[in-house]
Design a protein around this motif. Structure first.
Motif, PDB file in Angstrom:
ATOM      1  N   LEU A  33       0.830  -1.204   0.000  1.00  0.00           N
ATOM      2  CA  LEU A  33       0.000   0.000   0.000  1.00  0.00           C
ATOM      3  C   LEU A  33       0.867   1.258   0.000  1.00  0.00           C
ATOM      4  N   LYS A  34       1.896   1.261   0.832  1.00  0.00           N
ATOM      5  CA  LYS A  34       2.785   2.424   0.908  1.00  0.00           C
ATOM      6  C   LYS A  34       3.478   2.673  -0.432  1.00  0.00           C
ATOM      7  N   ALA A  35       3.906   1.604  -1.098  1.00  0.00           N
ATOM      8  CA  ALA A  35       4.554   1.749  -2.404  1.00  0.00           C
ATOM      9  C   ALA A  35       3.606   2.357  -3.432  1.00  0.00           C
ATOM     10  N   LEU A  36       2.307   2.171  -3.222  1.00  0.00           N
ATOM     11  CA  LEU A  36       1.303   2.744  -4.124  1.00  0.00           C
ATOM     12  C   LEU A  36       0.824   4.117  -3.656  1.00  0.00           C
ATOM     13  N   GLY A  37       1.365   4.590  -2.530  1.00  0.00           N
ATOM     14  CA  GLY A  37       1.000   5.910  -2.026  1.00  0.00           C
ATOM     15  C   GLY A  37      -0.161   5.909  -1.062  1.00  0.00           C
ATOM     16  N   TYR A  38      -0.480   4.762  -0.486  1.00  0.00           N
ATOM     17  CA  TYR A  38      -1.611   4.637   0.429  1.00  0.00           C
ATOM     18  C   TYR A  38      -1.177   4.147   1.800  1.00  0.00           C
ATOM     19  N   SER A  39      -2.051   4.368   2.763  1.00  0.00           N
ATOM     20  CA  SER A  39      -1.917   3.766   4.083  1.00  0.00           C
ATOM     21  C   SER A  39      -3.327   3.352   4.487  1.00  0.00           C
ATOM     22  N   GLY A  40      -3.449   2.728   5.620  1.00  0.00           N
ATOM     23  CA  GLY A  40      -4.780   2.313   6.026  1.00  0.00           C
ATOM     24  C   GLY A  40      -4.840   1.920   7.477  1.00  0.00           C
ATOM     25  N   ASP A  41      -6.058   1.751   7.963  1.00  0.00           N
ATOM     26  CA  ASP A  41      -6.275   1.244   9.303  1.00  0.00           C
ATOM     27  C   ASP A  41      -6.137  -0.271   9.249  1.00  0.00           C
ATOM     28  N   GLU A  42      -5.900  -0.889  10.401  1.00  0.00           N
ATOM     29  CA  GLU A  42      -5.702  -2.331  10.439  1.00  0.00           C
ATOM     30  C   GLU A  42      -6.499  -2.969  11.566  1.00  0.00           C
ATOM     31  N   VAL A  43      -7.044  -4.157  11.271  1.00  0.00           N
ATOM     32  CA  VAL A  43      -7.719  -4.982  12.260  1.00  0.00           C
ATOM     33  C   VAL A  43      -7.272  -6.425  12.056  1.00  0.00           C
ATOM     34  N   CYS A  44      -7.555  -7.284  13.042  1.00  0.00           N
ATOM     35  CA  CYS A  44      -7.039  -8.659  13.017  1.00  0.00           C
ATOM     36  C   CYS A  44      -8.054  -9.741  12.674  1.00  0.00           C
ATOM     37  N   ASN A  45      -9.334  -9.394  12.545  1.00  0.00           N
ATOM     38  CA  ASN A  45     -10.330 -10.410  12.193  1.00  0.00           C
ATOM     39  C   ASN A  45     -11.604  -9.745  11.692  1.00  0.00           C
ATOM     40  N   GLY A  46     -12.537 -10.582  11.248  1.00  0.00           N
ATOM     41  CA  GLY A  46     -13.776 -10.075  10.680  1.00  0.00           C
ATOM     42  C   GLY A  46     -14.675  -9.363  11.667  1.00  0.00           C
TER      43      GLY A  46
END
Length: 139
Positions: A33-46
């Motif tokens: 994502l970073k290489a594409l210019g993005y970042s994001g929030d993260e979670v560990c399961n559905g």
């Protein structure tokens, strides 16, 4: 959680959430994502993913298919049940399984795109290019 993607770093900003139970896979996805210019929030399961998408608007959900508590297939089905089509995030399923039947299950659950691990920059770029035009993105 990671910081929100800034409009200055990408002319086509997207609010992205990544759901994966494997820390190594999350790290790889973060780097792609970073290489594409993005970042994001993260979670560990559905379960965490559903909570996040119900409390925050996301343009893209990048989810592992198999996770503890609730996998990406069930989370995708529930997102489809919760949001009308015009408000639903674009869902990219990611898995280490690479069979046609797995892909069909993902698409049948409502995933827009189905990718295999390890996540590849070019494949993710193509998937993200399919997201709606900027004027229709969630704020």
């Amino acid at each position: 959680m990671a910081e929100k993607q800034s409009e200055a770093s990408n002319p086509f900003p997207l609010r992205i959430i990544l759901a994966d139970d494997n820390p190594l896979d999350r790290m790889i996805a973060r780097r792609v994502l970073k290489a594409l210019g993005y970042s994001g929030d993260e979670v560990c399961n559905g379960v965490e993913l559903l909570h996040a998408v119900r409390t925050q608007k996301y343009d893209v959900v990048l989810t592992d298919v198999q996770m503890p508590e609730m996998g990406g297939l069930e989370a995708t089905r529930q997102i489809h049940g919760y949001y009308p089509p015009e408000e639903r995030p674009f869902i990219i399923g990611v898995t280490s399984e690479n069979t046609g039947s797995d892909r069909q299950l993902g698409l049948a659950a409502g995933m827009n795109v189905y990718l295999t691990k390890p996540l590849q920059r070019e494949e993710l770029a193509i998937a993200l290019s399919q997201v709606m035009q900027p004027q229709t993105l969630n704020a």
